[in-house]
Design a protein around this motif. Structure first.
Motif, PDB file in Angstrom:
ATOM      1  N   ASP A  35       2.709   3.142 -13.124  1.00  0.00           N
ATOM      2  CA  ASP A  35       1.861   4.034 -13.901  1.00  0.00           C
ATOM      3  C   ASP A  35       0.626   4.415 -13.076  1.00  0.00           C
ATOM      4  N   TYR A  36       0.001   5.498 -13.469  1.00  0.00           N
ATOM      5  CA  TYR A  36      -1.096   6.075 -12.697  1.00  0.00           C
ATOM      6  C   TYR A  36      -2.249   5.085 -12.476  1.00  0.00           C
ATOM      7  N   ASP A  37      -2.678   4.407 -13.527  1.00  0.00           N
ATOM      8  CA  ASP A  37      -3.815   3.494 -13.402  1.00  0.00           C
ATOM      9  C   ASP A  37      -3.514   2.347 -12.433  1.00  0.00           C
ATOM     10  N   SER A  38      -2.325   1.785 -12.536  1.00  0.00           N
ATOM     11  CA  SER A  38      -1.937   0.704 -11.614  1.00  0.00           C
ATOM     12  C   SER A  38      -1.823   1.231 -10.184  1.00  0.00           C
ATOM     13  N   ALA A  39      -1.317   2.452 -10.040  1.00  0.00           N
ATOM     14  CA  ALA A  39      -1.211   3.059  -8.705  1.00  0.00           C
ATOM     15  C   ALA A  39      -2.591   3.198  -8.073  1.00  0.00           C
ATOM     16  N   MET A  40      -3.560   3.615  -8.842  1.00  0.00           N
ATOM     17  CA  MET A  40      -4.914   3.779  -8.310  1.00  0.00           C
ATOM     18  C   MET A  40      -5.489   2.444  -7.842  1.00  0.00           C
ATOM     19  N   ARG A  41      -5.234   1.387  -8.600  1.00  0.00           N
ATOM     20  CA  ARG A  41      -5.716   0.060  -8.189  1.00  0.00           C
ATOM     21  C   ARG A  41      -5.004  -0.398  -6.919  1.00  0.00           C
ATOM     22  N   ALA A  42      -3.700  -0.169  -6.848  1.00  0.00           N
ATOM     23  CA  ALA A  42      -2.940  -0.548  -5.651  1.00  0.00           C
ATOM     24  C   ALA A  42      -3.422   0.241  -4.433  1.00  0.00           C
ATOM     25  N   VAL A  43      -3.640   1.522  -4.602  1.00  0.00           N
ATOM     26  CA  VAL A  43      -4.079   2.365  -3.485  1.00  0.00           C
ATOM     27  C   VAL A  43      -5.450   1.934  -2.977  1.00  0.00           C
ATOM     28  N   ALA A  44      -6.323   1.500  -3.862  1.00  0.00           N
ATOM     29  CA  ALA A  44      -7.630   1.012  -3.413  1.00  0.00           C
ATOM     30  C   ALA A  44      -7.459  -0.187  -2.473  1.00  0.00           C
ATOM     31  N   GLU A  45      -6.529  -1.073  -2.794  1.00  0.00           N
ATOM     32  CA  GLU A  45      -6.267  -2.220  -1.927  1.00  0.00           C
ATOM     33  C   GLU A  45      -5.573  -1.799  -0.636  1.00  0.00           C
ATOM     34  N   ILE A  46      -4.633  -0.864  -0.744  1.00  0.00           N
ATOM     35  CA  ILE A  46      -3.946  -0.358   0.451  1.00  0.00           C
ATOM     36  C   ILE A  46      -4.955   0.279   1.397  1.00  0.00           C
ATOM     37  N   ALA A  47      -5.916   1.000   0.846  1.00  0.00           N
ATOM     38  CA  ALA A  47      -6.939   1.640   1.675  1.00  0.00           C
ATOM     39  C   ALA A  47      -7.740   0.608   2.466  1.00  0.00           C
ATOM     40  N   GLN A  48      -8.050  -0.512   1.860  1.00  0.00           N
ATOM     41  CA  GLN A  48      -8.786  -1.558   2.571  1.00  0.00           C
ATOM     42  C   GLN A  48      -7.981  -2.103   3.740  1.00  0.00           C
ATOM     43  N   VAL A  49      -6.696  -2.316   3.528  1.00  0.00           N
ATOM     44  CA  VAL A  49      -5.823  -2.803   4.598  1.00  0.00           C
ATOM     45  C   VAL A  49      -5.696  -1.743   5.693  1.00  0.00           C
ATOM     46  N   ALA A  50      -5.574  -0.484   5.298  1.00  0.00           N
ATOM     47  CA  ALA A  50      -5.469   0.604   6.271  1.00  0.00           C
ATOM     48  C   ALA A  50      -6.704   0.663   7.156  1.00  0.00           C
ATOM     49  N   ILE A  51      -7.852   0.464   6.568  1.00  0.00           N
ATOM     50  CA  ILE A  51      -9.098   0.441   7.340  1.00  0.00           C
ATOM     51  C   ILE A  51      -9.098  -0.750   8.290  1.00  0.00           C
ATOM     52  N   GLU A  52      -8.706  -1.898   7.782  1.00  0.00           N
ATOM     53  CA  GLU A  52      -8.649  -3.121   8.600  1.00  0.00           C
ATOM     54  C   GLU A  52      -7.725  -2.943   9.810  1.00  0.00           C
ATOM     55  N   LEU A  53      -6.557  -2.343   9.598  1.00  0.00           N
ATOM     56  CA  LEU A  53      -5.581  -2.170  10.675  1.00  0.00           C
ATOM     57  C   LEU A  53      -5.811  -0.893  11.495  1.00  0.00           C
ATOM     58  N   GLU A  54      -6.760  -0.059  11.029  1.00  0.00           N
ATOM     59  CA  GLU A  54      -7.010   1.240  11.667  1.00  0.00           C
ATOM     60  C   GLU A  54      -5.725   2.063  11.739  1.00  0.00           C
ATOM     61  N   ILE A  93       1.003  -5.909  -1.892  1.00  0.00           N
ATOM     62  CA  ILE A  93       0.026  -5.310  -2.803  1.00  0.00           C
ATOM     63  C   ILE A  93       0.711  -4.685  -4.005  1.00  0.00           C
ATOM     64  N   VAL A  94       1.713  -3.843  -3.774  1.00  0.00           N
ATOM     65  CA  VAL A  94       2.348  -3.156  -4.897  1.00  0.00           C
ATOM     66  C   VAL A  94       3.126  -4.114  -5.789  1.00  0.00           C
ATOM     67  N   GLU A  95       3.678  -5.154  -5.206  1.00  0.00           N
ATOM     68  CA  GLU A  95       4.369  -6.169  -6.008  1.00  0.00           C
ATOM     69  C   GLU A  95       3.383  -6.824  -6.978  1.00  0.00           C
ATOM     70  N   LYS A  96       2.191  -7.069  -6.506  1.00  0.00           N
ATOM     71  CA  LYS A  96       1.165  -7.687  -7.334  1.00  0.00           C
ATOM     72  C   LYS A  96       0.794  -6.807  -8.531  1.00  0.00           C
ATOM     73  N   HIS A  97       0.956  -5.495  -8.379  1.00  0.00           N
ATOM     74  CA  HIS A  97       0.597  -4.565  -9.438  1.00  0.00           C
ATOM     75  C   HIS A  97       1.774  -4.202 -10.334  1.00  0.00           C
ATOM     76  N   GLY A  98       2.879  -4.952 -10.218  1.00  0.00           N
ATOM     77  CA  GLY A  98       4.001  -4.800 -11.141  1.00  0.00           C
ATOM     78  C   GLY A  98       4.832  -3.563 -10.936  1.00  0.00           C
ATOM     79  N   THR A  99       5.040  -3.176  -9.699  1.00  0.00           N
ATOM     80  CA  THR A  99       5.819  -1.981  -9.439  1.00  0.00           C
ATOM     81  C   THR A  99       7.282  -2.286  -9.226  1.00  0.00           C
ATOM     82  N   ALA A 100       8.077  -1.247  -9.304  1.00  0.00           N
ATOM     83  CA  ALA A 100       9.499  -1.315  -8.985  1.00  0.00           C
ATOM     84  C   ALA A 100       9.808  -0.193  -8.016  1.00  0.00           C
ATOM     85  N   THR A 101      10.835  -0.361  -7.221  1.00  0.00           N
ATOM     86  CA  THR A 101      11.222   0.714  -6.322  1.00  0.00           C
ATOM     87  C   THR A 101      11.738   1.876  -7.148  1.00  0.00           C
ATOM     88  N   ALA A 102      11.247   3.074  -6.845  1.00  0.00           N
ATOM     89  CA  ALA A 102      11.631   4.270  -7.617  1.00  0.00           C
ATOM     90  C   ALA A 102      13.011   4.759  -7.213  1.00  0.00           C
TER      91      ALA A 102
END
Length: 102
Positions: A35-54, A93-102
């Motif tokens: 769902d959209y709200d969970s996606a936004m929370r997951a993306v915020a965490e993904i963004a932090q990792v992306a910054i860390e890994l450049e 990250i996405v597993e933690k937010h309760g996602t399933a493969t689309a």
């Protein structure tokens, strides 16, 4: 082998099979049902990792799914070890937010 060295087609295929992602030596991607709200929370965490890994993935958020696509632009738009380092972190990250493969 460095983090930004291109991976062979065989190595990419092997890693895709074990990661649940799809693609080829040019780019890899995965879609998740979320769902959209969970996606936004997951993306915020993904963004932090992306910054860390450049390393910045392309992210597409819709009301009911999240799609992530990656390539290593700095290596000439090919798939590298860096992509799969980020894949491992994104999968957790996405597993933690309760996602399933689309």
């Amino acid at each position: 082998m460095g983090l930004r060295d291109p991976l062979s087609a065989e190595e990419v295929a092997r890693r895709l099979a074990s990661s649940g992602w799809s693609g080829d030596t040019r780019q890899i991607s995965k879609s998740y049902s979320i769902d959209y709200d969970s996606a936004m929370r997951a993306v915020a965490e993904i963004a932090q990792v992306a910054i860390e890994l450049e390393h910045r993935p392309d992210i597409d958020i819709r009301w009911d799914f999240l799609r992530i696509t990656m390539t290593t632009h700095t290596a000439g738009d090919v798939v590298t070890e860096l992509d799969f380092l980020l894949v491992a972190r994104i999968n957790k990250i996405v597993e933690k937010h309760g996602t399933a493969t689309a």
